[in-house]
Design an enzyme around this catalytic site. Structure first.
Site, PDB file in Angstrom:
ATOM      1  N   LEU A   6       9.683 -17.691  -2.018  1.00 58.13           N
ATOM      2  CA  LEU A   6       9.982 -19.106  -2.234  1.00 58.13           C
ATOM      3  C   LEU A   6      10.833 -19.299  -3.498  1.00 58.13           C
ATOM      4  CD1 LEU A   6       9.336 -22.150  -1.516  1.00 58.13           C
ATOM      5  CD2 LEU A   6       7.315 -21.938  -2.957  1.00 58.13           C
ATOM      6  N   GLY A  51      11.725 -22.859  -9.620  1.00 61.42           N
ATOM      7  CA  GLY A  51      10.359 -22.326  -9.544  1.00 61.42           C
ATOM      8  C   GLY A  51       9.422 -23.461  -9.205  1.00 61.42           C
ATOM      9  N   GLU A  75       1.974 -19.694  -8.659  1.00 57.39           N
ATOM     10  CA  GLU A  75       1.262 -20.468  -7.617  1.00 57.39           C
ATOM     11  C   GLU A  75       0.883 -21.865  -8.115  1.00 57.39           C
ATOM     12  OE1 GLU A  75      -0.189 -19.113  -4.466  1.00 57.39           O
ATOM     13  OE2 GLU A  75       0.773 -17.168  -4.700  1.00 57.39           O
ATOM     14  N   SER A  83      -0.024 -24.609 -14.712  1.00 56.49           N
ATOM     15  CA  SER A  83      -1.065 -25.572 -15.128  1.00 56.49           C
ATOM     16  C   SER A  83      -0.508 -26.987 -15.302  1.00 56.49           C
ATOM     17  CB  SER A  83      -1.697 -25.121 -16.442  1.00 56.49           C
ATOM     18  OG  SER A  83      -2.488 -23.984 -16.236  1.00 56.49           O
ATOM     19  N   GLU A  84       0.701 -27.091 -15.854  1.00 57.66           N
ATOM     20  CA  GLU A  84       1.273 -28.428 -16.093  1.00 57.66           C
ATOM     21  C   GLU A  84       1.473 -29.168 -14.769  1.00 57.66           C
ATOM     22  OE1 GLU A  84       2.293 -25.641 -17.421  1.00 57.66           O
ATOM     23  OE2 GLU A  84       2.457 -25.895 -19.575  1.00 57.66           O
TER      24      GLU A  84
HETATM   25  C1  LIG Z   1       4.702 -11.607 -11.772  1.00 59.06           C
HETATM   26  C2  LIG Z   1       5.147 -12.758 -10.942  1.00 59.06           C
HETATM   27  C3  LIG Z   1       4.947 -12.748  -9.577  1.00 59.06           C
HETATM   28  C4  LIG Z   1       5.390 -13.809  -8.786  1.00 59.06           C
HETATM   29  N1  LIG Z   1       5.276 -13.738  -7.423  1.00 59.06           N
HETATM   30  C5  LIG Z   1       5.906 -14.670  -6.655  1.00 59.06           C
HETATM   31  C6  LIG Z   1       5.965 -14.520  -5.222  1.00 59.06           C
HETATM   32  O1  LIG Z   1       5.419 -13.567  -4.652  1.00 59.06           O
HETATM   33  N2  LIG Z   1       6.655 -15.435  -4.514  1.00 59.06           N
HETATM   34  C7  LIG Z   1       7.289 -16.503  -5.093  1.00 59.06           C
HETATM   35  O2  LIG Z   1       7.903 -17.284  -4.379  1.00 59.06           O
HETATM   36  N3  LIG Z   1       7.243 -16.689  -6.444  1.00 59.06           N
HETATM   37  C8  LIG Z   1       6.568 -15.791  -7.230  1.00 59.06           C
HETATM   38  N4  LIG Z   1       6.540 -15.953  -8.601  1.00 59.06           N
HETATM   39  C9  LIG Z   1       7.205 -17.115  -9.205  1.00 59.06           C
HETATM   40  C10 LIG Z   1       6.224 -18.146  -9.772  1.00 59.06           C
HETATM   41  O3  LIG Z   1       5.584 -18.831  -8.746  1.00 59.06           O
HETATM   42  C11 LIG Z   1       7.059 -19.049 -10.707  1.00 59.06           C
HETATM   43  O4  LIG Z   1       7.340 -18.291 -11.880  1.00 59.06           O
HETATM   44  C12 LIG Z   1       6.359 -20.337 -11.027  1.00 59.06           C
HETATM   45  O5  LIG Z   1       6.337 -21.162  -9.899  1.00 59.06           O
HETATM   46  C13 LIG Z   1       7.047 -21.092 -12.190  1.00 59.06           C
HETATM   47  O6  LIG Z   1       8.403 -21.234 -11.944  1.00 59.06           O
HETATM   48  P1  LIG Z   1       9.490 -20.814 -13.071  1.00 59.06           P
HETATM   49  O7  LIG Z   1       9.126 -19.462 -13.543  1.00 59.06           O
HETATM   50  O8  LIG Z   1      10.832 -21.029 -12.497  1.00 59.06           O
HETATM   51  O9  LIG Z   1       9.214 -21.816 -14.242  1.00 59.06           O
HETATM   52  P2  LIG Z   1       9.722 -23.384 -14.325  1.00 59.06           P
HETATM   53  O10 LIG Z   1       9.400 -24.048 -13.041  1.00 59.06           O
HETATM   54  O11 LIG Z   1      11.127 -23.358 -14.796  1.00 59.06           O
HETATM   55  O12 LIG Z   1       8.767 -23.892 -15.458  1.00 59.06           O
HETATM   56  C14 LIG Z   1       9.006 -23.673 -16.855  1.00 59.06           C
HETATM   57  C15 LIG Z   1       7.894 -24.395 -17.611  1.00 59.06           C
HETATM   58  O13 LIG Z   1       7.959 -25.789 -17.320  1.00 59.06           O
HETATM   59  C16 LIG Z   1       6.661 -26.264 -17.005  1.00 59.06           C
HETATM   60  N5  LIG Z   1       6.740 -27.439 -16.145  1.00 59.06           N
HETATM   61  C17 LIG Z   1       7.061 -27.498 -14.825  1.00 59.06           C
HETATM   62  N6  LIG Z   1       7.013 -28.759 -14.387  1.00 59.06           N
HETATM   63  C18 LIG Z   1       6.663 -29.513 -15.470  1.00 59.06           C
HETATM   64  C19 LIG Z   1       6.466 -30.901 -15.672  1.00 59.06           C
HETATM   65  N7  LIG Z   1       6.595 -31.759 -14.654  1.00 59.06           N
HETATM   66  N8  LIG Z   1       6.116 -31.329 -16.906  1.00 59.06           N
HETATM   67  C20 LIG Z   1       5.983 -30.470 -17.949  1.00 59.06           C
HETATM   68  N9  LIG Z   1       6.171 -29.159 -17.809  1.00 59.06           N
HETATM   69  C21 LIG Z   1       6.503 -28.680 -16.585  1.00 59.06           C
HETATM   70  C22 LIG Z   1       6.003 -25.076 -16.327  1.00 59.06           C
HETATM   71  O14 LIG Z   1       4.613 -25.208 -16.320  1.00 59.06           O
HETATM   72  C23 LIG Z   1       6.483 -23.959 -17.234  1.00 59.06           C
HETATM   73  O15 LIG Z   1       5.660 -23.924 -18.390  1.00 59.06           O
HETATM   74  C24 LIG Z   1       6.031 -14.922  -9.397  1.00 59.06           C
HETATM   75  C25 LIG Z   1       6.211 -14.949 -10.807  1.00 59.06           C
HETATM   76  C26 LIG Z   1       5.803 -13.886 -11.562  1.00 59.06           C
HETATM   77  C27 LIG Z   1       6.052 -13.937 -13.031  1.00 59.06           C
END
Ligand SMILES: Cc1cc2nc3c(=O)[nH]c(=O)nc-3n(C[C@H](O)[C@H](O)[C@H](O)COP(=O)(O)OP(=O)(O)OC[C@H]3O[C@@H](n4cnc5c(N)ncnc54)[C@H](O)[C@@H]3O)c2cc1C
Length: 387
Positions: free
Chosen positions: A136, A142, A368, A371-372
């Site tokens: 995804l 993310g 998945e 927390s935010e």
């Molecule tokens: C080891 C690992 C395995 C993973 N496995 C998978 C997998 O199998 N399949 C898959 O599809 N994905 C996978 N992921 C991706 C994971 O689901 C994403 O990293 C996660 O959804 C967060 O997205 P991002 O890293 O782009 O952070 P962002 O979405 O860019 O978030 C950055 C920060 O902003 C914060 N934030 C987001 N929205 C808000 C808001 N409205 N207000 C304030 N703060 C906010 C977040 O909490 C975070 O602290 C994996 C990630 C890792 C590190």
């Protein structure tokens, strides 16, 4: 190291009454199998890479079949599956995460797939014959998954998928990828085989924890998949994802209960044995405060995961409780593992067994549903606002 304890039997008794005897037997048997990987966990962490053959064998021993009601599933309650995932998390967290994600794909096919997909894909996933990835996340999307750039264009009897997915667990090892892409009328989900022309997997992404499972980029470069590989209806993928993520959030919470339990047991054993100022560390009052807080955190996290599971089993809307369970269990686990490092003192900073638990738990307040994002979901439900 025993994984199944009287506290698990007691939780089953509270949530499932007389049926607990049969469920305890299932979990005790499973715990015996999982104990075989505990001594290898530190090596999986230091060597990195993917789910080795010894761990893949566990996937085929009933673990994947537990929550499903047809096509070879064992029809066990979701809460029993959660406890199984807790035991797996306590044995080796990367195995549990890899399995949890694999089973989310199985659940999607089970809930929305065609009869052919259930026989051809689902049955092979729950038997452990095939491994799945959930694709995804993208480099620029993310939490805001709907802004994904991957597209699926329909040409007659097939779709052409183009885009890049990142952070994909089990990438490179999976036999099948559940790929999400923008298509006509919204986003859709597709089953893409590992050998589909145009699909390639990047190098392993180095990471803080969960090193015993593989994380990599998956590139789809004009990847052509037959129309039969569309899962469910075109444009409905986010409806499906919402439902799937509720379950997998409770699972990730349960994995964290297992990680916290492993760190707690490790730290308590050490506190009993370590002597300073002519006393055992466990005799110090501030150590007892830590023990009480860690113990209470584990019990309350497990209770919340089982409560959310019972709501899921009853068919109720449990999106908020699933989010609450994940926030509580993942943040509590990170704090418990941190306290375990503190109890070990300098050895906590240098002994990889203790900091491995913290490094593994740390991921799950992000993946998945960070927390935010989950706090927003909970608050929006409370305040009657749209999520
Ligand atoms: C080891 C690992 C395995 C993973 N496995 C998978 C997998 O199998 N399949 C898959 O599809 N994905 C996978 N992921 C991706 C994971 O689901 C994403 O990293 C996660 O959804 C967060 O997205 P991002 O890293 O782009 O952070 P962002 O979405 O860019 O978030 C950055 C920060 O902003 C914060 N934030 C987001 N929205 C808000 C808001 N409205 N207000 C304030 N703060 C906010 C977040 O909490 C975070 O602290 C994996 C990630 C890792 C590190």
């Amino acid at each position: 190291m025993k994984l199944f304890h009287p506290e698990h039997r007691r939780a089953l008794e509270v949530f499932y009454g007389p049926e607990q005897t049969a469920y305890s037997e299932v979990l005790e048997l499973l715990a015996g199998k999982l104990e075989s990987i505990v001594p290898m966990s530190a090596r999986f962490d230091s060597e990195g890479g993917g789910i080795s053959a010894s761990r893949r064998l566990l996937f085929g021993q009933g673990l994947c079949r537990m929550p499903f009601a047809s096509h070879g599933g064992l029809s066990l309650p979701f809460g029993v599956y959660c406890l199984a995932m807790e035991l797996t998390g306590a044995a080796d967290a990367p195995t549990a995460m890899s399995l949890g994600i694999h089973n989310t794909v199985a659940e999607c096919v089970h809930a929305h797939g065609t009869e052919f997909q259930k026989r051809d894909v689902f049955e092979k996933l729950i038997s452990g014959d095939r491994l799945a990835s959930f694709a995804l996340t993208e480099p620029s999307s993310g939490s805001d998954a709907r802004s994904m750039r991957t597209t699926a264009k329909r040409n007659g009897s097939s779709y052409t998928i183009s885009g890049t997915k990142t952070f994909i667990t089990n990438a490179g090892e999976a036999d099948v990828y559940l790929v999400f892409a923008g298509s006509e009328g919204g986003h859709s989900a597709f089953l893409v085989n590992r050998d589909a022309p145009g699909l390639s997997v990047g190098a392993d992404i180095p990471k803080l924890g969960m090193r015993g499972s593989r994380t990599a980029e998956v590139v789809l470069d004009g990847c052509e998949v037959p129309r039969e590989n569309l899962v469910g209806e075109e444009g409905k993928a986010f409806e499906y994802v919402k439902g799937l993520l509720n379950g997998s959030r409770v699972i990730m919470g349960s994995i964290c209960v297992g990680i916290a339990l492993a760190a707690y047991r490790n730290a308590v054993a050490y506190a009993r044995e370590r002597r300073l100022f002519d006393r055992a560390l466990s005799d110090m009052q501030m150590t007892r405060e830590k023990v009480a807080n860690m113990r209470s955190g584990i019990t309350s996290s497990r209770t919340m995961c089982l409560y959310a599971s019972r709501l899921k089993e009853s068919g109720a809307d449990y999106a908020s409780e699933a989010a609450q369970a994940k926030v509580i269990a993942t943040e509590t686990a990170a704090s418990i593992c941190d306290q375990a490092i503190q109890l070990f003192g300098g050895y906590g900073y240098t002994n990889s067994d203790v900091h491995r638990h913290w490094r593994d738990a740390r991921l799950l307040t992000i993946g998945e549903g960070a927390s935010e994002v989950l706090r927003l979901l909970i608050a929006n439900k409370e305040l009657g606002m749209a999520s």
